[in-house]
Each structure stands twice: as C-alpha cells, then as structure tokens.
Design an enzyme around this catalytic site. Structure first.
Site, mmCIF file in Angstrom:
data_model
loop_
_atom_site.group_PDB
_atom_site.id
_atom_site.type_symbol
_atom_site.label_atom_id
_atom_site.label_comp_id
_atom_site.label_asym_id
_atom_site.label_seq_id
_atom_site.Cartn_x
_atom_site.Cartn_y
_atom_site.Cartn_z
ATOM 1 N N PHE A 244 0.890 -0.628 0.070
ATOM 2 C CA PHE A 244 -0.295 0.150 -0.256
ATOM 3 C C PHE A 244 0.931 1.039 0.594
ATOM 4 C CE2 PHE A 244 -2.626 3.540 1.755
ATOM 5 C CZ PHE A 244 -3.389 3.523 1.320
ATOM 6 N N ASP B 234 9.188 2.294 1.274
ATOM 7 C CA ASP B 234 7.584 3.369 2.571
ATOM 8 C C ASP B 234 7.890 3.225 3.519
ATOM 9 O OD1 ASP B 234 5.428 3.675 2.899
ATOM 10 O OD2 ASP B 234 4.379 3.658 1.142
ATOM 11 N N LYS C 190 2.293 10.289 7.778
ATOM 12 C CA LYS C 190 1.966 9.449 9.316
ATOM 13 C C LYS C 190 2.871 10.279 10.736
ATOM 14 C CE LYS C 190 -1.228 6.360 7.567
ATOM 15 N NZ LYS C 190 -0.726 5.193 6.404
HETATM 16 C C1 PLP Z 1 -1.168 5.729 5.178
HETATM 17 C C2 PLP Z 1 0.199 5.276 4.075
HETATM 18 C C3 PLP Z 1 0.140 5.858 3.204
HETATM 19 C C4 PLP Z 1 -0.508 7.013 2.480
HETATM 20 O O1 PLP Z 1 -0.003 7.790 3.427
HETATM 21 P P1 PLP Z 1 -1.867 9.000 3.206
HETATM 22 O O2 PLP Z 1 -1.005 10.447 3.914
HETATM 23 O O3 PLP Z 1 -2.540 8.757 3.817
HETATM 24 O O4 PLP Z 1 -1.823 9.459 2.000
HETATM 25 C C5 PLP Z 1 0.767 5.415 2.122
HETATM 26 N N1 PLP Z 1 1.857 4.223 2.661
HETATM 27 C C6 PLP Z 1 1.715 3.525 4.052
HETATM 28 C C7 PLP Z 1 2.669 2.494 3.948
HETATM 29 C C8 PLP Z 1 0.957 3.593 4.657
HETATM 30 O O5 PLP Z 1 0.430 3.259 5.603
#
Ligand code: PLP
Length: 395
Positions: free
Chosen positions: A134, A219, A248
């Site tokens: 994700f 990520d 985050k």
């Molecule tokens: C939450 C998340 C995103 C996206 O972040 P947003 O601030 O919601 O756009 C991308 N990668 C990972 C692993 C995430 O947990």
C-alpha cells in the site's frame, strides 16, 4: 454513544467514502481519546500510525502554538528555518542526503515515483512493487498499490508498474531489469495486516537494484519513526534503501510528508520539476521537528520494544488458547488472524468496551497504539480482547 444529529449532518455534508465508527471525539491525551460525555477510549491504532507521540503531546502543542503565533505559512519562494531544521534532522538520522517535503503519504509516494522516473529517463519506464503493498490513493501511489480492489474502479492507471508477491524471489529476479527505474516496497506491509517482507526478499531487492542501476525505495510511512522499535524499520532489517518515504507520524498529528534520498540521488529534482503550495511550511515543520525529537528518544524506543513484546506475548497467548490462529508483529506494530471472518464484529464489540481497533481484512485485527501506551493499558487491551473473542466464540 453518539448524538444521532451528528450522524445525520455528516451523512448530508460529507461524501460517503469512509465507514465511521459511531463515536465522536473531542479531546485526547497520551493513548486515550475522550468523547463529549468524557468517556475514555484506549486508542489502539493511533490514526493508523499517525499520532504516535500520543494525542496532543505537550511538546507538539507548544511547537505549534509558538510557531502559529509567529508565522503559519509562507510560500516556497522564500526561506524559512523550520523546514531547514526538520530536513537536517531527517537527513542526519537516515540516508544522509537531502529531503523533499509534501503534505501526506500519497504525495510522498508520488514524489518518489516522479524522482525515480526522472532519474531513470525514457529508457527506464518500469517500476516493480509488491502485491498487497500500500502506497496511497492518488494516481501514481494507487498504481504502486498492489491491491486490485482499490485499483479496479479507477483504471486506467499509471503504466509500467509490475507487482511481485512479497516472498517471490524468482518473480522479483524476473521483474527487475535494465528498464526498471525503481523497486518500491514496505519493510512490513501494514495495510494488509502487518505482513513482514522476508529478509531474503529485502536483500535480493537491494542486490537487484544495485545490479541494474534501479533505485530501492522504502515506504516507511507506517513503519517509520520508532513504530517497530528502531528509528526506521530498514535499520532493524539491515538493508538500506536509496530513497525513503515518510508521513503519518512525522507531523505528530499535523499533515506532512517527506522523501529523503541518499547523496548523489538527492539532486534529481531541479527547480520547476515538482512542488506543492503548503509543503514544508513552518507550522507543519515545527510540529514535525517536535514529534521527531520525541519519537527518536532511545528511552521511547526501548519502551516500544518492551511494551510491544508484552503485546505480542499476549496475542500469542490468544493463539495458544485457540482464540486466534496467528499473531505477528515488531515493536508496536502487531496483528492477529482470527479463526473466523468476524474481525469487523470484534472491532464493534471492542468499541463497546471502549477500545479503538481496526481490521485490515475480514479476519485480521491490527494493533498500532500510540508509542506512549503503557504496560497497564496494554494489559487492559489484552484482557478485553480475550473476553470479547471468547464471547464471540460461543455465539
Ligand atoms: C497511510 C500510508 C500511505 C498513504 O498515506 P496518506 O497520508 O494516507 O496519503 C502510504 N503508504 C503507507 C505504507 C501507508 O501506511
């Protein structure tokens, strides 16, 4: 539990893209949230690893308050010191190169994708990412996200992304080549239920990126900033990426995202290539700096490992007693699989017990409490979960 008028107003005023739990919060402190009647709920998900410092952390509140009184924002056409200070902090605590700021995780994925595509040039249009990964919801980020259900209504997507299973070494070997500009992955896949990418896969990704001149992009939007017990999850795995995405928890609750690269890669963007009006603003960066200083404290990291270990032990106890089929996690990033597809019901039942949880699949519960959660609060969560799962088994 919630004023029905609020529910009606929400439904009439906001697009229905979220399924909300029937509770409204007005205040928070540490790992606890309070509704309008003053009822206390233990937050076991921290806005999906966002408010990791705890709610309204005094150091973050102070930084925001002081900065807001002086200067909230000004254009990227000018210098401001908080963005420089936060970029220095990220650079010096991670990959050693320069930083690009944005406002969210999806924007960090977008920026890293654009950076990789620009650096790779027209002969390297391909990106390799992982199935069930994700990376966010905007078009580039969604194209990297290896989840068909999230992609399907929005096709056609950004072309050139190939997805490989997280444990498919041969698949990865076959997918990466001279046309690959980047490999994107999470060290632990959070959104699908806290599934670690095997060590051999991380090492192979590093090796293939080096062999083919592609960038390895991690990520760490969910895993970063001490969530897993080390400042970044890559440090725990001993595999260093070329580029890392953060968001985050970086803002202590305030929107901010960042991309950091190794030296030599960090001048790929030149003036005019990329940008965002709000990005790197003094308010968000002052909050970010305060949050980072809290999150990088070795004492907090030791606490994460200790309380995380306590949580995982307790979750393993549920497995031993047949209430769950698997428990996994690192630091305070944990999950359990349930014997039946009733995770959403368990979330509802736990809400009635005043514990805030979320389920990542119909049979997987995820635990991402603020990192300041105490041992006693963790024990309370485990006891409530045991009661709830035992009751659900007999109905
Ligand atoms: C939450 C998340 C995103 C996206 O972040 P947003 O601030 O919601 O756009 C991308 N990668 C990972 C692993 C995430 O947990």
């Amino acid at each position: 539990m919630i004023d029905e008028r609020l529910v009606e107003r929400e439904a009439a005023a906001l697009m229905p893209n979220y399924r909300r739990q029937p509770v409204a919060f007005v205040r928070g402190e540490g790992a606890v949230l309070y509704d309008a009647e003053g009822n206390a709920y233990l937050d076991c998900m921290a806005g999906i690893s966002m408010t990791n410092v705890g709610h309204s952390h005094p150091a973050v509140v102070r930084a925001i308050t002081e900065q807001a009184a002086r200067l909230i924002n000004v254009s990227n056409l000018y210098y401001t010191e908080p963005m420089i200070e936060l970029a220095e902090w990220i650079r010096d605590n991670s990959l050693g190169g320069r930083v690009y700021f944005c406002n969210s995780g999806a924007e960090a994925s977008e920026a890293a994708l654009k950076l990789a595509r620009k650096r790779g040039g027209p002969d390297r249009p391909e990106v390799v990412a992982l199935v069930e990964g994700f990376h966010g919801r905007t078009y580039g980020a969604l194209s990297l996200t290896g989840q068909a259900s999230k992609q399907e209504p929005f096709r056609p997507l950004v072309p050139g992304v190939v997805h490989v299973d997280r444990d498919d070494l041969e698949g990865l070997r076959a997918a990466v080549g001279p046309r690959t500009c980047a490999i994107f992955l999470e060290v632990i896949q959070g959104e699908i239920g806290v599934l670690p990418v095997p060590q051999a896969m991380l090492e192979l990704a590093r090796e293939l990126a080096d062999a083919h001149g592609a960038l390895l992009v991690f990520d760490e939007i969910q895993t970063g900033l001490s969530r897993t017990g080390t400042l970044f999850a890559y440090q725990g795995a001993g595999v260093e990426p070329d580029v890392m995405c953060l968001a985050k928890s970086l803002g202590g609750g305030v929107p901010i995202g960042a991309v950091v690269a190794k030296p030599g890669i960090d001048a790929t963007f030149q003036p005019g290539d990329h940008g965002s009006t709000f990005a790197g603003g003094p308010l968000a960066c002052a909050a970010g700096l305060a949050a980072c200083r809290v999150l990088a404290d070795p004492a907090l990291q030791a606490h994460v490992r200790e309380v995380g270990g306590r949580l995982l032990d307790g979750l393993r106890g549920l497995v031993a007693d047949g209430l769950a089929t698997e428990a996994r996690g690192r630091g305070l990033m944990c999950a359990i699989d349930l014997p039946r597809q009733n995770a959403a019901d368990i979330v509802d039942a736990m809400l009635a017990e005043r514990y805030l949880l979320n389920n990542t699949t119909p049979r997987t519960l995820r635990f991402l409490p603020p990192l300041v959660v105490t041992a006693e609060q963790t024990d309370g969560l485990l006891a409530a979960l045991r009661r709830t799962l035992a009751a659900a088994r007999t109905t």
